[in-house]
Write a protein that holds these residues in place. Sequence first.
Motif, PDB file in Angstrom:
ATOM      1  N   GLY A  33       0.777  -1.222   0.000  1.00 15.10           N
ATOM      2  CA  GLY A  33       0.000   0.000   0.000  1.00 15.10           C
ATOM      3  C   GLY A  33       0.815   1.283   0.000  1.00 15.10           C
ATOM      4  N   LEU A  34       2.083   1.194  -0.385  1.00 17.25           N
ATOM      5  CA  LEU A  34       2.915   2.390  -0.421  1.00 17.25           C
ATOM      6  C   LEU A  34       2.548   3.272  -1.613  1.00 17.25           C
ATOM      7  CD1 LEU A  34       6.470   0.993   0.459  1.00 17.25           C
ATOM      8  CD2 LEU A  34       4.634   1.751   1.994  1.00 17.25           C
ATOM      9  N   GLU A  35       2.694   4.554  -1.424  1.00 18.42           N
ATOM     10  CA  GLU A  35       2.430   5.511  -2.498  1.00 18.42           C
ATOM     11  C   GLU A  35       3.690   5.832  -3.290  1.00 18.42           C
ATOM     12  OE1 GLU A  35       0.035   8.997  -1.351  1.00 18.42           O
ATOM     13  OE2 GLU A  35      -0.135   8.034   0.617  1.00 18.42           O
ATOM     14  N   TYR A  36       4.849   5.604  -2.670  1.00 21.17           N
ATOM     15  CA  TYR A  36       6.121   5.987  -3.286  1.00 21.17           C
ATOM     16  C   TYR A  36       7.173   4.907  -3.062  1.00 21.17           C
ATOM     17  CZ  TYR A  36       3.964  10.628  -2.790  1.00 21.17           C
ATOM     18  OH  TYR A  36       3.102  11.699  -2.829  1.00 21.17           O
ATOM     19  N   ILE A  37       8.062   4.775  -4.034  1.00 20.62           N
ATOM     20  CA  ILE A  37       9.286   3.997  -3.855  1.00 20.62           C
ATOM     21  C   ILE A  37      10.393   4.721  -4.605  1.00 20.62           C
ATOM     22  CG2 ILE A  37       8.740   2.472  -5.809  1.00 20.62           C
ATOM     23  CD1 ILE A  37      10.322   0.258  -4.399  1.00 20.62           C
ATOM     24  N   THR A  38      11.515   4.875  -3.938  1.00 22.19           N
ATOM     25  CA  THR A  38      12.682   5.490  -4.579  1.00 22.19           C
ATOM     26  C   THR A  38      13.850   4.522  -4.524  1.00 22.19           C
ATOM     27  OG1 THR A  38      12.002   7.754  -4.057  1.00 22.19           O
ATOM     28  CG2 THR A  38      14.329   7.398  -4.539  1.00 22.19           C
ATOM     29  N   PHE A  39      14.332   4.120  -5.676  1.00 25.12           N
ATOM     30  CA  PHE A  39      15.520   3.280  -5.758  1.00 25.12           C
ATOM     31  C   PHE A  39      16.761   4.137  -5.531  1.00 25.12           C
ATOM     32  CE2 PHE A  39      12.460   0.897  -8.456  1.00 25.12           C
ATOM     33  CZ  PHE A  39      12.492  -0.319  -7.786  1.00 25.12           C
ATOM     34  N   THR A  40      17.671   3.608  -4.727  1.00 27.67           N
ATOM     35  CA  THR A  40      18.908   4.340  -4.428  1.00 27.67           C
ATOM     36  C   THR A  40      20.078   3.368  -4.500  1.00 27.67           C
ATOM     37  OG1 THR A  40      18.460   3.955  -2.072  1.00 27.67           O
ATOM     38  CG2 THR A  40      17.813   6.106  -2.972  1.00 27.67           C
ATOM     39  N   GLU A  41      20.354   2.891  -5.708  1.00 28.84           N
ATOM     40  CA  GLU A  41      21.414   1.896  -5.866  1.00 28.84           C
ATOM     41  C   GLU A  41      22.787   2.521  -5.600  1.00 28.84           C
ATOM     42  OE1 GLU A  41      22.682  -0.901  -5.281  1.00 28.84           O
ATOM     43  OE2 GLU A  41      20.989  -1.710  -6.402  1.00 28.84           O
ATOM     44  N   HIS A  42      23.689   1.692  -5.070  1.00 29.44           N
ATOM     45  CA  HIS A  42      25.054   2.144  -4.818  1.00 29.44           C
ATOM     46  C   HIS A  42      25.693   2.618  -6.124  1.00 29.44           C
ATOM     47  CE1 HIS A  42      25.357   0.698  -0.676  1.00 29.44           C
ATOM     48  NE2 HIS A  42      24.744  -0.412  -1.054  1.00 29.44           N
TER      49      HIS A  42
END
Length: 279
Positions: A33-42
Amino acid sequence: MQLQGDFHVHTNFCPHGASDNMEAYVQAAIKQGLEYITFTEHAPLPKGFIDPTPEQDSAMSWEDVEVYLHEATRLKEKYEDLITINAGFELDYIEGFEKELTAFIDSIGETAYYSILSIHMLKAPNGEYVCIDYSADEFKRITELFGSVDAVYQTYYLTMEKLLNTDFGNYRPDRIGHLTLIEKFSKLYTAKQAYTTEIINLLETIQAKGFELDANTAGFFKPYCGTCYPNATILQKAYQMNIPLVFGSDSHQAKDIARGSELLPDIETSLPRSIRQLI
């Protein structure tokens, strides 16, 4: 606390993570149920810098940068009606490689706004670079190299101060990752000092320079840590100072999306400034 998103997420482009593809992370976030996801790969380590980990698996390869960003864009478009997807990088501050890091930030432009500035590497007294969170055995070796556990902690917080005072140009990322990562093996290798003064000083600089803080739950699940990065007392202090706290699971596999959010102290986490500007 109503969790709106997970803003510290790794992918299959991480050599020390799981093979779950990026879409699996997105689907896990939607299921929760998340509204946002931000990928932060190394982000790839600077050219000319030799990864000090035994497996040399600290970061994604230079060749994968465009593939990673392209996949994030594809998913953003595919799932735009269900979740907001963004992609940035977890950017390693390495003392002596500030120019290379700033050049990379310049090269990715506005993508840097979705990124995190972190410290995993320290420069030892003999000039060797070490990775502080690789393993308990490696951390023991590092303490011997520095002379004591406290010497490692002191160097870590001094290096964090240098990070906060570095000019990263027009696209400076706003978020500081896992402020107290140095405590990952603290139950095995305990510092004699609490470093409260040093941490408060860092918080004051974070506040003054308009940074946000990663409310990172990964430490809860590390056997020799058992608390968030930073711990509840520091998070409460940062909250009282009106420093924005941004939730991040630091997940390296899809099933860990949003893991540990219920274990955080009773504080409100914020959307990253980069997201708040879009809504």
